[in-house]
Design a protein around this motif. Structure first.
Motif: not given
Ligand SMILES: Cc1cc2nc3c(=O)[nH]c(=O)nc-3n(C[C@H](O)[C@H](O)[C@H](O)COP(=O)(O)O)c2cc1C
Length: 235
Positions: A143-147
């Motif tokens: 799971i990649i999370f972009r912020f």
């Protein structure tokens, strides 16, 4: 879904891996836009010259707990579908002032329940989504999370002002099950905080120990970059 399967198969046949980005624009889609029941702003864009989506302007209603549950379930379903189609991992779009970021940013999060208030409480909506996805896709599916700090409506917005706050923000996301952070900055060579050369991805990697993706004007021609930026780019 059948169309996406073709895309996944073609990318794999060419020897690469692929992740879809799961994204809900929230009130950025345009208040009163297609499918919206929000009046009295039909056809008015949420951002742009009218600047409707700005802190201090109430342009919709807060999501109910039921709304939140439904959107979390939709994210989870999106991830489950992506995995079933053969995508190698998924990315959650938590950046740029869209729905998840509307919870993160105190400028747009006016809630006084479990989803609003402190930085950690403003991260709860993202935590629910990540936890829900992790529970369904198993421990090994990345799971990649972009912020981002910046928002489409405010390039200078700050979610966090120092490494300690960044750590407070990232810890619940890590605990919920993020494997990789995608750190969206507009100029990759700019230090994130005073007193260190590290950019946002550098700090994120240092704090979490997880891989971090950097971005932001990387492909500009050399002429646009000063010597220091070229040095960083080469590394
Ligand atoms: C036309 C356009 C569409 C974009 N769409 C998305 C998107 O769907 N999701 C996302 O996370 N970022 C999106 N971005 C932001 C880019 O991913 C990237 O963060 C931005 O272009 C800065 O990086 P760069 O300067 O290296 O291009 C978009 C940018 C542009 C210009």
């Amino acid at each position: 879904m059948a169309g996406w399967k073709k895309v996944v198969d073609e990318v794999h046949a060419a020897g690469a891996k692929i992740a879809p980005q799961l994204w809900h624009t929230g009130i950025m889609r345009g208040v009163g836009g297609e499918g919206s029941s929000l009046e009295p702003y039909p056809d008015v864009p949420a951002f742009g010259p009218s600047g409707l989506l700005m802190p201090g302007k109430e342009i919709g209603h807060s999501m109910s707990l039921d709304d939140i549950e439904q959107v979390v379930a939709a994210y989870v379903q999106g991830a489950v579908d992506a995995r079933a189609l053969g995508f190698d991992c998924i990315e959650i779009h938590g950046a740029h002032g869209y729905m998840i970021d509307q919870f993160f940013w105190e400028g747009t999060n006016q809630r006084s329940d479990a989803y609003g208030g402190s930085l950690v409480k403003r991260a709860q909506f993202a935590v629910d989504i990540i936890r829900g996805i992790r529970a369904k896709v198993g421990p090994d599916y990345p799971i990649i999370f972009r912020f981002s700090q910046w928002k489409l409506v405010d390039y200078h917005a700050q979610l966090v002002n120092n490494p300690e706050e960044l750590e407070q923000f990232l810890k619940p996301l890590c605990d919920a099950g993020v494997d990789v952070f995608h750190c969206s900055t507009r100029r990759f060579w700019q230090p994130e905080f005073e007193g260190s050369d590290l950019n946002q991805a550098g700090w994120t990697k240092k704090i979490t120990g997880k891989p971090a993706i950097t971005v932001g004007s990387i492909s500009l021609k050399e002429d646009f970059l000063d010597e220091r930026a070229r040095g960083i780019a080469e590394h």
